[in-house]
Design an enzyme around this catalytic site. Structure first.
Site, PDB file in Angstrom:
ATOM      1  N   CYS A 161     -10.507   3.329 -29.944  1.00 20.80           N
ATOM      2  CA  CYS A 161     -11.705   3.908 -30.547  1.00 20.80           C
ATOM      3  C   CYS A 161     -12.707   4.378 -29.517  1.00 20.80           C
ATOM      4  O   CYS A 161     -13.858   3.941 -29.531  1.00 20.80           O
ATOM      5  CB  CYS A 161     -12.340   2.890 -31.476  1.00 20.80           C
ATOM      6  SG  CYS A 161     -11.181   2.363 -32.726  1.00 20.80           S
TER       7      CYS A 161
ATOM      8  N   GLY B 200       0.756  -1.243   0.000  1.00 20.91           N
ATOM      9  CA  GLY B 200       0.000   0.000   0.000  1.00 20.91           C
ATOM     10  C   GLY B 200       0.780   1.282   0.000  1.00 20.91           C
ATOM     11  O   GLY B 200       0.206   2.344  -0.244  1.00 20.91           O
TER      12      GLY B 200
ATOM     13  N   PRO C 272       5.058  -4.919  -0.245  1.00 16.99           N
ATOM     14  CA  PRO C 272       4.986  -3.784  -1.169  1.00 16.99           C
ATOM     15  C   PRO C 272       5.013  -4.235  -2.632  1.00 16.99           C
ATOM     16  O   PRO C 272       5.724  -5.168  -2.985  1.00 16.99           O
ATOM     17  CB  PRO C 272       6.246  -2.988  -0.825  1.00 16.99           C
ATOM     18  CG  PRO C 272       7.195  -3.994  -0.272  1.00 16.99           C
ATOM     19  CD  PRO C 272       6.357  -5.029   0.433  1.00 16.99           C
ATOM     20  N   GLY C 273       4.218  -3.571  -3.448  1.00 17.62           N
ATOM     21  CA  GLY C 273       4.247  -3.828  -4.890  1.00 17.62           C
ATOM     22  C   GLY C 273       4.634  -2.552  -5.608  1.00 17.62           C
ATOM     23  O   GLY C 273       5.747  -2.374  -6.113  1.00 17.62           O
ATOM     24  N   ARG C 274       3.690  -1.589  -5.594  1.00 18.72           N
ATOM     25  CA  ARG C 274       3.888  -0.325  -6.306  1.00 18.72           C
ATOM     26  C   ARG C 274       5.207   0.361  -5.939  1.00 18.72           C
ATOM     27  O   ARG C 274       5.934   0.838  -6.820  1.00 18.72           O
ATOM     28  CB  ARG C 274       2.724   0.612  -5.965  1.00 18.72           C
ATOM     29  CG  ARG C 274       2.697   1.898  -6.774  1.00 18.72           C
ATOM     30  CD  ARG C 274       1.677   2.896  -6.204  1.00 18.72           C
ATOM     31  NE  ARG C 274       0.403   2.291  -5.901  1.00 18.72           N
ATOM     32  CZ  ARG C 274      -0.625   2.221  -6.739  1.00 18.72           C
ATOM     33  NH1 ARG C 274      -0.534   2.744  -7.934  1.00 18.72           N
ATOM     34  NH2 ARG C 274      -1.762   1.646  -6.367  1.00 18.72           N
TER      35      ARG C 274
HETATM   36  N1  LLP Z   1      -0.865  -7.250  -0.707  1.00 23.28           N
HETATM   37  C1  LLP Z   1      -2.141  -7.444  -1.061  1.00 23.28           C
HETATM   38  C2  LLP Z   1      -2.930  -8.455  -0.381  1.00 23.28           C
HETATM   39  C3  LLP Z   1      -2.712  -6.668  -2.087  1.00 23.28           C
HETATM   40  O1  LLP Z   1      -3.976  -6.849  -2.434  1.00 23.28           O
HETATM   41  C4  LLP Z   1      -1.920  -5.681  -2.745  1.00 23.28           C
HETATM   42  C5  LLP Z   1      -2.485  -4.870  -3.824  1.00 23.28           C
HETATM   43  C6  LLP Z   1      -0.582  -5.536  -2.356  1.00 23.28           C
HETATM   44  C7  LLP Z   1      -0.091  -6.329  -1.324  1.00 23.28           C
HETATM   45  C8  LLP Z   1       0.333  -4.552  -3.010  1.00 23.28           C
HETATM   46  O2  LLP Z   1      -0.090  -3.252  -2.798  1.00 23.28           O
HETATM   47  P1  LLP Z   1       0.828  -2.021  -3.314  1.00 23.28           P
HETATM   48  O3  LLP Z   1       2.044  -1.985  -2.456  1.00 23.28           O
HETATM   49  O4  LLP Z   1       1.142  -2.256  -4.739  1.00 23.28           O
HETATM   50  O5  LLP Z   1      -0.048  -0.853  -3.105  1.00 23.28           O
HETATM   51  N2  LLP Z   1      -4.479  -1.665  -9.777  1.00 23.28           N
HETATM   52  C9  LLP Z   1      -4.418  -0.669  -8.721  1.00 23.28           C
HETATM   53  C10 LLP Z   1      -3.774  -1.208  -7.484  1.00 23.28           C
HETATM   54  C11 LLP Z   1      -4.450  -2.440  -6.924  1.00 23.28           C
HETATM   55  C12 LLP Z   1      -3.751  -2.999  -5.720  1.00 23.28           C
HETATM   56  C13 LLP Z   1      -4.285  -4.346  -5.375  1.00 23.28           C
HETATM   57  N3  LLP Z   1      -3.675  -4.992  -4.258  1.00 23.28           N
HETATM   58  C14 LLP Z   1      -3.684   0.566  -9.244  1.00 23.28           C
HETATM   59  O6  LLP Z   1      -3.274   0.576 -10.394  1.00 23.28           O
HETATM   60  O7  LLP Z   1      -3.546   1.552  -8.537  1.00 23.28           O
END
Ligand code: LLP
Length: 438
Positions: free
Chosen positions: A367, A257, A297-299
């Protein structure tokens, strides 16, 4: 999406340099290089649209995550996944969070040891659970009572004892787009704390542990994504603590997040600050020292490691209305502006930090009128057809949410480092578009 801590910035200001990947360099003519490779040369060689990831930047972010959270911190592969990315994150010491059999398949195909994987998902099919169990996946985050039943069934015929965590929703709301909020009571994810579901799930998992079917090792809570204010994480710990502490479980995962800056005026908290606030909240709330407190973390690992390079195809000036600049990609390579109203900067990589005095709308080639990449972008006014146009901070949830809408082939993805580029995902060909037709 929230805009983080605000700063007065005028749209005509040059692009803020720190929105670019770590190894970005600009020569005396204003031309941009990443990883020692000139962006214009990469576009000429590999075509556009093109995703360019800075490998050193990716590695640096993974190391920061491991330094901040310790062993067990997992990269959320949904943000961006291919074999090279999976390998890189694991080489740098991270585990991987996979939330479908597809993500699991790619991670295993990358050679990632199964015990470094964490399986998520609010609707794991029996087949997915069986695959994960048989592969020896390290941990399973249990999300529903139906999943508990499925697990019980599968484990009754296997002599395995997987580690499981229960996903709980602490009832804490974060300030972000409602589509990516997940910690509130009204959620499809996990077991609600307030409604008593979490207590019932814990009792079931404890009984499974007593029967020798699983090791019940912890709780998991994910609040949402693109979160700039760290207080809700502390609040979630406060809410969870009185439930978690008496269970005597060794692990607490706070999900992902952490937000990132997409725009000139934004500032996001650092990975270390995020870990700090969570740790302090754990201490204050009486969570036993020695508990493994970790995150996913992902983003924040991949977003600002990459840029997308497009070629400008048409410029349509509507006097008194606006100027439309169409590029050779669009909502198929970046659906985030359409889905979440997400903002991006735009700039010309031949004049990277030049003042931007022309207001344009950057649109794609799909389109529909909603196919907008940057609704109100500013670029230098000598923009011409054929120019390369770049949007920075596109490394997360861009390629991973890309589609073939209008049968537009998906772009190539490069990793660049030390003056060399490698194609980690090749550009789709027109024949690829027929691959699934029967
Ligand atoms: N852990 C769980 C259980 C999650 O559902 C998520 C993201 C993460 C970790 C990683 O979260 P991050 O660190 O990336 O915020 N498509 C959307 C974001 C969806 C996130 C879904 N879950 C966007 O483009 O903003």
């Amino acid at each position: 999406m929230p805009r983080g801590s605000a700063e007065i910035s005028r749209p005509t200001d040059p692009l803020r340099f720190d929105l670019l990947p770590d190894t970005a360099e600009i020569d005396e003519s204003g031309a941009l290089s990443i990883g020692g490779c000139r962006v214009a040369d990469l576009a000429a060689e590999y075509g556009t649209p093109l995703f360019i990831y800075d490998e050193e930047h990716l590695r640096g972010r993974c190391r920061q995550a491991v330094a901040a959270w310790g062993d067990g911190v997992a990269y959320a592969t949904k943000a961006f996944l291919c074999r090279a990315m999976a390998q890189l994150a694991v080489e740098e010491g991270m585990c991987l969070d996979v939330s479908t059999e597809g993500e699991l398949h790619v991670a295993l195909a990358a050679g990632v040891p199964a015990d470094r994987l964490v399986l998520h998902g609010n609707n794991k099919a029996e087949r997915e659970l069986a695959q994960a169990l048989d592969a020896g996946v390290g941990r399973i985050i249990v999300d529903s009572f139906d999943e508990i039943e499925r697990l019980e069934g599968l484990l009754s015929t296997r002599s395995l004892r997987p580690q499981v965590l229960a996903r709980v929703t602490p009832g804490v709301e974060v300030h972000t787009h409602e589509f990516v909020q997940t910690g509130q009571d009204d959620s499809k994810f996990g077991f609600g704390l307030a409604a008593g579901d979490a207590a019932r799930a814990v009792a079931r998992l404890q009984a499974m542990e007593a029967a020798g079917l699983v090791d019940f090792v912890g709780l998991h809570a994910h609040l949402g994504s693109q979160v700039f204010a760290l207080e809700p994480f502390a609040q979630a710990i406060e809410v969870l603590a009185s439930f978690f502490a008496p269970l005597g479980l060794p692990e607490l995962v706070v999900g992902g997040g952490l937000g990132v800056a997409y725009l000139n005026g934004e500032h996001a908290p650092a990975m270390a600050d995020w870990a700090d606030i969570v740790r302090r909240a754990c201490r204050a709330a009486g969570i036993p020292e020695g508990t493994r407190v970790t995150a996913e973390p992902g983003r924040s690992i991949v977003a600002d490691a990459a840029v997308t390079v497009y070629t400008v195809g048409t410029i349509k000036n509507l006097p008194g209305i606006r100027t439309y600049v169409a590029v050779d990609g669009g909502m198929s390579d970046n659906p985030r502006p359409v889905l979440y109203d997400s903002g991006y900067e735009a700039f010309l990589p031949r004049a990277t930090l030049a003042p931007r005095n022309l207001e344009i709308r950057v649109v794609g080639k799909h389109c529909e009128s909603g196919d907008v990449i940057v609704p109100d972008a500013w670029v230098p006014d000598d923009l011409v057809v054929g120019d390369l146009l770049v949007t920075p901070v596109t490394g997360a949830y861009g390629y991973s949410m890309a589609s073939n809408y209008n049968k537009v082939p998906r772009p190539a993805v490069l990793f660049v480092a030390d003056g060399k580029a490698r194609v980690v995902v090749r550009r789709e060909s027109l024949d690829d578009l027929l691959r699934l037709d029967t």
